[in-house]
Design an enzyme around this catalytic site. Structure first.
Site, short mmCIF file in Angstrom:
data_model
loop_
_atom_site.label_atom_id
_atom_site.label_comp_id
_atom_site.label_asym_id
_atom_site.label_seq_id
_atom_site.Cartn_x
_atom_site.Cartn_y
_atom_site.Cartn_z
N GLY A 12 0.81 -1.22 0.00
CA GLY A 12 0.00 0.00 0.00
C GLY A 12 0.84 1.27 0.00
O GLY A 12 0.64 2.17 -0.83
N ASP A 31 10.21 -6.58 -4.10
CA ASP A 31 9.17 -7.24 -3.31
C ASP A 31 9.37 -8.73 -3.52
O ASP A 31 10.32 -9.16 -4.17
CB ASP A 31 7.76 -6.77 -3.75
CG ASP A 31 6.74 -6.85 -2.60
OD1 ASP A 31 6.48 -7.97 -2.13
OD2 ASP A 31 6.22 -5.82 -2.18
N SER A 72 3.07 -6.84 7.68
CA SER A 72 2.71 -5.51 8.18
C SER A 72 1.58 -5.50 9.22
O SER A 72 1.06 -4.44 9.53
CB SER A 72 2.35 -4.60 7.01
OG SER A 72 1.25 -5.12 6.31
N HIS A 110 2.86 0.79 16.41
CA HIS A 110 2.73 -0.39 17.27
C HIS A 110 4.02 -0.69 18.06
O HIS A 110 4.02 -1.58 18.91
CB HIS A 110 2.24 -1.59 16.46
CG HIS A 110 0.86 -1.36 15.94
ND1 HIS A 110 -0.24 -1.30 16.76
CD2 HIS A 110 0.41 -1.08 14.67
CE1 HIS A 110 -1.33 -1.03 16.04
NE2 HIS A 110 -0.96 -0.88 14.77
N TYR A 133 4.68 -8.07 16.11
CA TYR A 133 4.91 -7.12 15.02
C TYR A 133 5.55 -5.83 15.56
O TYR A 133 6.54 -5.33 15.02
CB TYR A 133 3.57 -6.84 14.33
CG TYR A 133 3.56 -5.64 13.42
CD1 TYR A 133 4.25 -5.65 12.21
CD2 TYR A 133 2.86 -4.48 13.77
CE1 TYR A 133 4.24 -4.54 11.37
CE2 TYR A 133 2.84 -3.37 12.95
CZ TYR A 133 3.53 -3.40 11.75
OH TYR A 133 3.53 -2.31 10.93
N LYS A 137 9.38 -3.91 15.06
CA LYS A 137 9.66 -2.52 14.69
C LYS A 137 10.64 -1.89 15.68
O LYS A 137 11.49 -1.10 15.31
CB LYS A 137 8.36 -1.72 14.61
CG LYS A 137 7.43 -2.20 13.48
CD LYS A 137 8.10 -2.14 12.12
CE LYS A 137 7.18 -2.50 10.98
NZ LYS A 137 7.83 -2.46 9.66
N1 LIG Z 1 0.11 1.16 6.06
C1 LIG Z 1 0.28 1.79 7.21
O1 LIG Z 1 -0.48 2.70 7.54
C2 LIG Z 1 1.45 1.43 8.11
C3 LIG Z 1 1.43 1.84 9.45
C4 LIG Z 1 2.53 1.56 10.26
C5 LIG Z 1 3.64 0.92 9.71
N2 LIG Z 1 3.61 0.50 8.40
C6 LIG Z 1 4.79 -0.19 7.86
O2 LIG Z 1 5.08 0.35 6.59
C7 LIG Z 1 5.54 -0.67 5.71
C8 LIG Z 1 4.66 -0.73 4.47
O3 LIG Z 1 3.31 -0.89 4.87
P1 LIG Z 1 2.19 -1.29 3.84
O4 LIG Z 1 0.90 -0.87 4.42
O5 LIG Z 1 2.56 -0.87 2.47
O6 LIG Z 1 2.27 -2.89 3.96
P2 LIG Z 1 1.83 -3.98 2.88
O7 LIG Z 1 1.55 -5.22 3.65
O8 LIG Z 1 0.79 -3.44 1.98
O9 LIG Z 1 3.17 -4.15 2.04
C9 LIG Z 1 4.31 -4.81 2.55
C10 LIG Z 1 5.02 -5.46 1.37
O10 LIG Z 1 6.15 -6.18 1.89
C11 LIG Z 1 6.25 -7.38 1.14
N3 LIG Z 1 6.93 -8.42 1.92
C12 LIG Z 1 6.44 -9.13 2.98
N4 LIG Z 1 7.33 -10.05 3.35
C13 LIG Z 1 8.41 -9.93 2.54
C14 LIG Z 1 9.65 -10.63 2.42
N5 LIG Z 1 9.97 -11.64 3.24
N6 LIG Z 1 10.51 -10.24 1.45
C15 LIG Z 1 10.18 -9.22 0.61
N7 LIG Z 1 9.02 -8.54 0.65
C16 LIG Z 1 8.15 -8.89 1.61
C17 LIG Z 1 4.82 -7.79 0.83
O11 LIG Z 1 4.76 -8.65 -0.30
C18 LIG Z 1 4.13 -6.46 0.62
O12 LIG Z 1 4.03 -6.10 -0.74
C19 LIG Z 1 5.52 -1.95 6.51
O13 LIG Z 1 6.82 -2.17 7.03
C20 LIG Z 1 4.55 -1.67 7.63
O14 LIG Z 1 4.83 -2.45 8.76
C21 LIG Z 1 2.54 0.73 7.61
#
Ligand SMILES: NC(=O)c1ccc[n+]([C@@H]2O[C@H](COP(=O)([O-])OP(=O)(O)OC[C@H]3O[C@@H](n4cnc5c(N)ncnc54)[C@H](O)[C@@H]3O)[C@@H](O)[C@H]2O)c1
Length: 271
Positions: A12, A31, A72, A110, A133, A137
């Site tokens: 996302g 990815d 995530s 988190h 999770y 972080k």
């Molecule tokens: N979306 C939010 O509002 C939010 C809030 C707090 C933190 N985050 C952090 O921001 C980052 C991105 O969030 P997001 O919402 O886009 O998450 P998402 O789940 O949409 O995307 C994460 C991506 O990481 C990839 N991934 C997972 N495991 C993997 C691996 N072993 N090797 C390679 N790629 C891998 C997945 O295929 C996915 O496309 C994450 O680290 C998440 O923890 C997001």
């Protein structure tokens, strides 16, 4: 144009950032699988973050990294360990070996989810993760600190709230960040000349709902363009204030604090 590796590029936030930062960087998008719909300045380098050799290939020759790749949400220990713990270690170690100097690390609210909503916390508080999770972080932030002090890799850790076009409930009035504000913080993390190791909160201008004192981001020059308060009326119209889960409503981490939780949510630590 700087070459920047973006891990988790299919997710996302990756999708938002590719749009918001289009034309500013030559993106190497990584990815688990190939990234589709590549723009002119984008290439795809699939890599499983838990595979050190694959990560080593992905970081070769880049000038900065936006590390989004992760499981995530809350997951089993094995899942979190592979994607987030080993994955983030591999990323930092490979970056160190390749001489990469700047990383923007997607941390999370988190990491501090067990602070009460009545607390106002800044970037310097002791972590209080609400899940495995969240622990991953905190681990990532610690790793960023170690690699800054020991090897000179500079990191901006963004404790992201929730990236979305609009805040959709009461909790998100406090923690929401718009895609363009997230892009501004990310660019600041890649470009600010004086960053060594910094933690900021990934939120828009969320006064008066915010629980976070984001003065460290402001000190670095962050000027959020969006305000969650513009959506207050909409949220109050569409959402009940309480979720029906007193523990989730009490703590900043929301429903994440309740997963697998035991104990009595009315205990004194709630006061
Ligand atoms: N979306 C939010 O509002 C939010 C809030 C707090 C933190 N985050 C952090 O921001 C980052 C991105 O969030 P997001 O919402 O886009 O998450 P998402 O789940 O949409 O995307 C994460 C991506 O990481 C990839 N991934 C997972 N495991 C993997 C691996 N072993 N090797 C390679 N790629 C891998 C997945 O295929 C996915 O496309 C994450 O680290 C998440 O923890 C997001």
């Amino acid at each position: 144009m700087k070459t920047v590796l973006m891990t988790g590029a299919k997710g996302g936030i990756g999708t938002f950032l590719r749009k918001e930062l289009k034309g500013k960087y030559a993106f190497r998008l990584s990815d688990l699988g190939d990234v589709a719909d590549l723009a002119a300045n984008e290439t795809s380098v699939p890599a499983d973050l838990s595979d050190f050799e694959a990560v080593r290939q992905a970081v070769k020759g880049v000038e900065g990294v936006i590390h989004l790749g992760a499981f995530s949400v809350e997951g089993s220990w094995q899942t979190i360990q592979e994607a987030n713990i080993i994955g983030t270690y591999n990323l930092y170690q490979a970056a160190h070996e390749a001489g990469v100097k700047r990383i923007v690390f997607a941390s999370s609210n988190h990491a501090v989810g067990f602070y009460a909503r009545s607390d106002t916390i800044d970037h310097s508080v002791y972590p209080k993760p609400d899940t495995r999770y969240g622990v991953s972080k905190v681990f990532g932030e610690s790793l960023a600190s170690l690699y800054a002090d020991k090897y000179g890799i500079e990191s901006l850790c963004i404790r992201i709230g929730n990236v979305a076009d609009r805040p959709v409930d009461h909790r998100r009035l406090a923690i929401w960040i718009s895609p363009r504000d997230m892009a501004q913080l990310t660019e600041l993390g890649l470009e600010h000349p004086a960053i060594r190791f910094e933690i900021v909160y990934g939120m828009s201008d969320n006064v008066p709902h915010a629980w976070w004192d984001n003065s460290n981001a402001y000190r670095l020059g962050y000027v959020p363009m969006d305000r969650s308060d513009d959506f207050t009326e909409e949220v109050f119209k569409n959402c009940p204030e309480d979720t029906g889960d007193p523990r989730a409503d009490h703590y900043q981490g929301g429903s994440f604090v309740s997963t697998e939780s035991g104990g009595d949510p009315t205990k004194p630590d709630m006061e």
